[in-house]
Design a protein around this motif. Structure first.
Motif, PDB file in Angstrom:
ATOM      1  N   ALA A   1     -73.657   6.148  29.595  1.00 55.88           N
ATOM      2  CA  ALA A   1     -74.270   7.258  30.331  1.00 55.88           C
ATOM      3  C   ALA A   1     -73.891   8.579  29.670  1.00 55.88           C
ATOM      4  CB  ALA A   1     -73.819   7.240  31.787  1.00 55.88           C
ATOM      5  N   ILE A   2     -74.478   9.657  30.142  1.00 55.84           N
ATOM      6  CA  ILE A   2     -74.223  10.975  29.572  1.00 55.84           C
ATOM      7  C   ILE A   2     -73.277  11.745  30.488  1.00 55.84           C
ATOM      8  CG2 ILE A   2     -75.265  13.196  28.943  1.00 55.84           C
ATOM      9  CD1 ILE A   2     -77.871  11.681  28.377  1.00 55.84           C
ATOM     10  N   PRO A   3     -72.107  12.136  29.976  1.00 56.53           N
ATOM     11  CA  PRO A   3     -71.242  12.999  30.791  1.00 56.53           C
ATOM     12  C   PRO A   3     -71.639  14.459  30.578  1.00 56.53           C
ATOM     13  CG  PRO A   3     -70.093  12.324  28.774  1.00 56.53           C
ATOM     14  CD  PRO A   3     -71.490  11.773  28.680  1.00 56.53           C
TER      15      PRO A   3
ATOM     16  N   PHE B   1     -71.096  21.781  26.922  1.00 63.26           N
ATOM     17  CA  PHE B   1     -72.325  21.362  27.590  1.00 63.26           C
ATOM     18  C   PHE B   1     -73.204  20.450  26.718  1.00 63.26           C
ATOM     19  CE2 PHE B   1     -71.109  25.251  29.821  1.00 63.26           C
ATOM     20  CZ  PHE B   1     -71.137  24.793  31.130  1.00 63.26           C
ATOM     21  N   LEU B   2     -72.846  20.335  25.450  1.00 66.96           N
ATOM     22  CA  LEU B   2     -73.668  19.492  24.558  1.00 66.96           C
ATOM     23  C   LEU B   2     -73.385  18.012  24.814  1.00 66.96           C
ATOM     24  CD1 LEU B   2     -73.676  21.364  21.113  1.00 66.96           C
ATOM     25  CD2 LEU B   2     -75.127  21.695  23.121  1.00 66.96           C
ATOM     26  N   ILE B   3     -74.444  17.196  24.776  1.00 70.67           N
ATOM     27  CA  ILE B   3     -74.275  15.806  25.209  1.00 70.67           C
ATOM     28  C   ILE B   3     -74.093  14.825  24.058  1.00 70.67           C
ATOM     29  CG2 ILE B   3     -75.547  16.168  27.355  1.00 70.67           C
ATOM     30  CD1 ILE B   3     -77.916  14.663  25.939  1.00 70.67           C
ATOM     31  N   ASN B   4     -74.477  15.213  22.849  1.00 75.36           N
ATOM     32  CA  ASN B   4     -74.392  14.271  21.734  1.00 75.36           C
ATOM     33  C   ASN B   4     -72.997  14.328  21.105  1.00 75.36           C
ATOM     34  OD1 ASN B   4     -74.489  13.137  19.089  1.00 75.36           O
ATOM     35  ND2 ASN B   4     -76.724  13.215  19.182  1.00 75.36           N
TER      36      ASN B   4
ATOM     37  N   ALA C   1     -79.398  17.395  36.939  1.00 75.08           N
ATOM     38  CA  ALA C   1     -79.651  16.145  36.204  1.00 75.08           C
ATOM     39  C   ALA C   1     -78.705  15.012  36.613  1.00 75.08           C
ATOM     40  CB  ALA C   1     -79.515  16.402  34.698  1.00 75.08           C
ATOM     41  N   SER C   2     -77.637  15.340  37.326  1.00 75.94           N
ATOM     42  CA  SER C   2     -76.588  14.341  37.580  1.00 75.94           C
ATOM     43  C   SER C   2     -77.039  13.260  38.558  1.00 75.94           C
ATOM     44  CB  SER C   2     -75.332  15.024  38.126  1.00 75.94           C
ATOM     45  OG  SER C   2     -74.759  15.838  37.129  1.00 75.94           O
ATOM     46  N   ASP C   3     -76.870  12.009  38.139  1.00 75.38           N
ATOM     47  CA  ASP C   3     -77.120  10.894  39.044  1.00 75.38           C
ATOM     48  C   ASP C   3     -75.892  10.607  39.894  1.00 75.38           C
ATOM     49  OD1 ASP C   3     -79.804  10.040  38.018  1.00 75.38           O
ATOM     50  OD2 ASP C   3     -78.644   9.895  36.164  1.00 75.38           O
ATOM     51  N   LEU C   4     -74.735  11.066  39.423  1.00 71.86           N
ATOM     52  CA  LEU C   4     -73.480  10.876  40.149  1.00 71.86           C
ATOM     53  C   LEU C   4     -72.559  12.029  39.756  1.00 71.86           C
ATOM     54  CD1 LEU C   4     -71.667   8.943  41.903  1.00 71.86           C
ATOM     55  CD2 LEU C   4     -70.873   7.950  39.744  1.00 71.86           C
ATOM     56  N   VAL C   5     -71.871  12.584  40.745  1.00 67.65           N
ATOM     57  CA  VAL C   5     -70.873  13.620  40.463  1.00 67.65           C
ATOM     58  C   VAL C   5     -69.494  12.995  40.639  1.00 67.65           C
ATOM     59  CG1 VAL C   5     -69.886  15.808  41.262  1.00 67.65           C
ATOM     60  CG2 VAL C   5     -72.366  15.540  41.118  1.00 67.65           C
TER      61      VAL C   5
ATOM     62  N   VAL D   1     -76.882  10.040  34.074  1.00 59.40           N
ATOM     63  CA  VAL D   1     -76.077  11.237  33.814  1.00 59.40           C
ATOM     64  C   VAL D   1     -74.992  11.357  34.894  1.00 59.40           C
ATOM     65  CG1 VAL D   1     -76.116  13.777  33.704  1.00 59.40           C
ATOM     66  CG2 VAL D   1     -78.002  12.444  32.707  1.00 59.40           C
ATOM     67  N   ALA D   2     -73.757  11.614  34.452  1.00 60.26           N
ATOM     68  CA  ALA D   2     -72.659  11.839  35.396  1.00 60.26           C
ATOM     69  C   ALA D   2     -72.110  13.245  35.198  1.00 60.26           C
ATOM     70  CB  ALA D   2     -71.552  10.802  35.198  1.00 60.26           C
ATOM     71  N   GLY D   3     -71.993  13.988  36.297  1.00 51.94           N
ATOM     72  CA  GLY D   3     -71.479  15.356  36.238  1.00 51.94           C
ATOM     73  C   GLY D   3     -69.983  15.385  36.494  1.00 51.94           C
ATOM     74  N   LEU D   4     -69.276  16.217  35.716  1.00 50.68           N
ATOM     75  CA  LEU D   4     -67.816  16.307  35.839  1.00 50.68           C
ATOM     76  C   LEU D   4     -67.410  17.771  36.018  1.00 50.68           C
ATOM     77  CD1 LEU D   4     -68.529  13.815  33.827  1.00 50.68           C
ATOM     78  CD2 LEU D   4     -66.112  13.878  33.284  1.00 50.68           C
ATOM     79  N   TYR D   5     -66.450  18.013  36.897  1.00 50.39           N
ATOM     80  CA  TYR D   5     -65.947  19.369  37.100  1.00 50.39           C
ATOM     81  C   TYR D   5     -64.598  19.594  36.430  1.00 50.39           C
ATOM     82  CZ  TYR D   5     -69.397  20.502  40.709  1.00 50.39           C
ATOM     83  OH  TYR D   5     -70.557  20.776  41.383  1.00 50.39           O
ATOM     84  N   CYS D   6     -63.798  18.535  36.361  1.00 48.57           N
ATOM     85  CA  CYS D   6     -62.362  18.738  36.183  1.00 48.57           C
ATOM     86  C   CYS D   6     -61.840  17.853  35.070  1.00 48.57           C
ATOM     87  CB  CYS D   6     -61.683  18.383  37.503  1.00 48.57           C
ATOM     88  SG  CYS D   6     -59.902  18.393  37.479  1.00 48.57           S
ATOM     89  N   LEU D   7     -60.781  18.291  34.441  1.00 51.54           N
ATOM     90  CA  LEU D   7     -60.159  17.535  33.358  1.00 51.54           C
ATOM     91  C   LEU D   7     -59.648  16.175  33.823  1.00 51.54           C
ATOM     92  CD1 LEU D   7     -59.927  18.421  30.489  1.00 51.54           C
ATOM     93  CD2 LEU D   7     -57.659  19.322  30.924  1.00 51.54           C
ATOM     94  N   TYR D   8     -59.322  16.029  35.104  1.00 47.83           N
ATOM     95  CA  TYR D   8     -58.811  14.741  35.598  1.00 47.83           C
ATOM     96  C   TYR D   8     -59.891  13.659  35.646  1.00 47.83           C
ATOM     97  CZ  TYR D   8     -54.258  16.617  36.995  1.00 47.83           C
ATOM     98  OH  TYR D   8     -53.002  17.159  36.997  1.00 47.83           O
TER      99      TYR D   8
END
Lengths: 381, 381
Positions: B48-50, B203-206, B93-97, B30-37
């Motif tokens: 992976a799951i964003p 927030f939905l992953i599918n 859940a994020s393995d990487l931000v 799982v990768a966590g994202l904050y920003c549109l960039y």
């Protein structure tokens, strides 16, 4: 016991302004600089006059706040206020303003400043990795060179650049010698005296004269030390002031520290020790300039390892008893980095640490005085 | 007359969290994202799951202010507060931000965030010039790809990337279709309804499910329009909301506008129309991603021409009667850029313009309501 050099520098101010006017009449170009990241060597190599632009006074801030948000760093508001009110003679004289994307506030302020003067914005990378950020920054240095050449109708040769590097290295070394006088215990010079000398010198345009005056200042302070004269004692707390830059008009915190009996022996900021770098004199001059300027350890860099390296070195060399971190209001990078700086200072040097957030006004002076006095008691001196 | 899709999305939230947990148990990263960039295509291409990370609620801000300055954008404080209190399940859940140097506050906050999760910071250039900034940004995209490959032990092929671009383009096009429903006069959908749908979907992953739900939402709103149903009238003021991003928990201003009888028909921000871009599907996928993402018109760019282009287009397409520019407290870039945006809107479209600076709290709600009501009278609707 006041320093003769300070009187002398005050008297030179008017002559300096007339020198600029005269040079301009003779066709010499003037480039205004705000920030340490602006590579002054390129201006010197172009045969133009580099001038520091005003940004340390509270007076023009009200005018700036008609356009800029109030909740912004006073340095940015003061700089912009001087420009819109046309009250900084150096901005007035500038044929080109050299700007850079150091922080959000300055970056966006520079967009508005273009209505008043030609502004060249250098895109500063936000970190210092040699393999990734340096080529980008090197290109920005080249673009500045091209802009100066076009704008000032000159050619900047490698020989000009090498000569300018030597001139500026000589000045920076003399500046370091001056600041190093405060290593004496007690220091023969106050932080406020050093600040006054450096601030006044930063506006003088004749590089030979600046060099001579720096040496004269150093010599006068050295003579004081030889005579055993000092306004401090062996037990005066020795403070390192870090964080945002300080100049005359924005010296409130420095003044309060010394009025409370301590001595600001060194400033780890852009008005202090960060200025005292050396550019490699051999090899490709543009590459040497790019490499050295990118190493300036501003909190706009992420990460900013050089700041901790310099802090540690200065704490030891100047036998520091406490660290005060000054952050101008709403300067997000310095104010957030303070958390890490505090941890560094406390964990590695077991020194007391105080963070101060303020602006250029006197509204909080008495509150700050109480905090500083309480802090100084913790230095155990 | 409430939308069935909104109920449905609310009900999907728990299942979505369980899906993430299950996927993680099966070894999916799982990768966590904050920003549109942050280029989501790279995460999708890695199998992976964003996930979008929380940052729109007021509750965690107090915890953040124990470390960060109080005078900072609430979005940054909320994001950091969710992390330090471990109360965002997606961060958990994020393995990487995946982070980026968009603004001073975020850039320095990410340094502190590394104590909680692996963070990969992309160095975002501060302007968009294709010949100078793009190669630097392209390299940053490559570095992210390498980091994801190392961290998640996968290989991201050009084929994976091209497929991910198509998947995301399909989703973004469906999102645009949804937002375009508000072009109707009167609009069959409120800004708050659109925001709720978009926020929950983010927030939905599918990805298949998200696409289907977007179409379902659009179809439900289209049916409403066919039946001539709307909570607005032909004379309801049609407002364009620009500036900083808005989500559930930080929808105060949007809510106040619509409670005052107007309709936020379009948002020119990162929660609105800026999301609806298209990445070129042919040619080199990494280059296409780099080129398109660099064009996102955030105020962190200097200059930021794309914002005016999009503002002008949306004002016309959505038949806008007034522009409200929302800047989060201490967000220097949006708050300074507001000066230029106001001039653009007034000079080119003769529309009333209102700048609002606020945070996530309700402390100023009634004061804002009065200002918004007075402003709406100026729209002449």
């Amino acid at each position: 016991m006041s320093l003769a050099i300070i009187e002398k520098l005050a008297a030179l101010s008017d002559k300096n302004l007339m020198d600029i006017e005269k040079a301009k009449e003779e066709g010499v170009k003037v480039a205004g600089l705000y920030c340490l990241y602006a590579p002054v060597e390129l201006v010197v190599a172009a045969g133009a006059i580099p001038v520091s632009l005003c940004g340390t006074r509270n007076e023009p801030i009200a005018a700036a706040e008609k356009i800029l948000p109030r909740n912004l760093c006073p340095l940015i508001k003061s700089s912009f206020g001087f420009a819109v009110t046309d009250s900084c003679p150096f901005f007035h004289a500038s044929d080109l303003v050299i700007a850079e994307t150091t922080c959000d506030g300055k970056k966006k302020m520079f967009e508005l400043l273009k209505a008043y003067r030609p502004v060249h914005v250098m895109q500063l990378p936000q970190n210092q990795e040699p393999d990734k950020a340096l080529p980008y920054w090197r290109r920005q240095i080249e673009l500045l060179k091209e802009r100066i050449e076009t704008e000032f109708k000159v050619e900047i040769t490698p020989e000009h650049l090498s000569a300018a590097i030597r001139t500026m290295n000589r000045e920076r070394l003399a500046l370091k010698d001056l600041m190093d006088q405060a290593k004496g215990r007690p220091s023969p010079v106050s932080g406020l005296e050093l600040l006054t000398i450096k601030h006044r010198l930063s506006f003088l345009i004749n590089k030979e004269e600046v060099w001579a005056l720096l040496q004269e200042a150093t010599e006068e302070i050295r003579q004081r030390a030889l005579k055993g004269e000092s306004q401090f004692t062996e037990s005066s707390p020795r403070i390192l002031l870090t964080g945002t830059p300080v100049g005359l008009g924005s010296e409130k915190v420095l003044r309060l520290i010394e009025e409370s009996g301590a001595n600001v022996v060194v400033m780890e900021n852009c008005s202090g020790y960060k200025k005292a770098f050396r550019v490699e004199e051999n090899g490709d001059p543009l590459g040497a300039i790019a490499a050295q300027y990118l190493q300036i350890s501003c909190s706009c860099m992420s990460p900013n390892p050089g700041r901790y390296e310099m802090l540690g070195r200065l704490i030891e060399e100047f036998q520091v008893d406490g660290v005060i971190d000054l952050g101008w209001q709403a300067c997000h990078t310095y104010l957030i980095e303070s958390h890490t700086v505090q941890k560094f200072v406390e964990d590695n040097y077991q020194l007391p640490f105080l963070q101060i957030e303020t602006d250029y006004s006197d509204a909080d002076s008495e509150r700050l005085r109480v905090r500083i006095e309480a802090f100084l008691e913790m230095t155990g001196q």
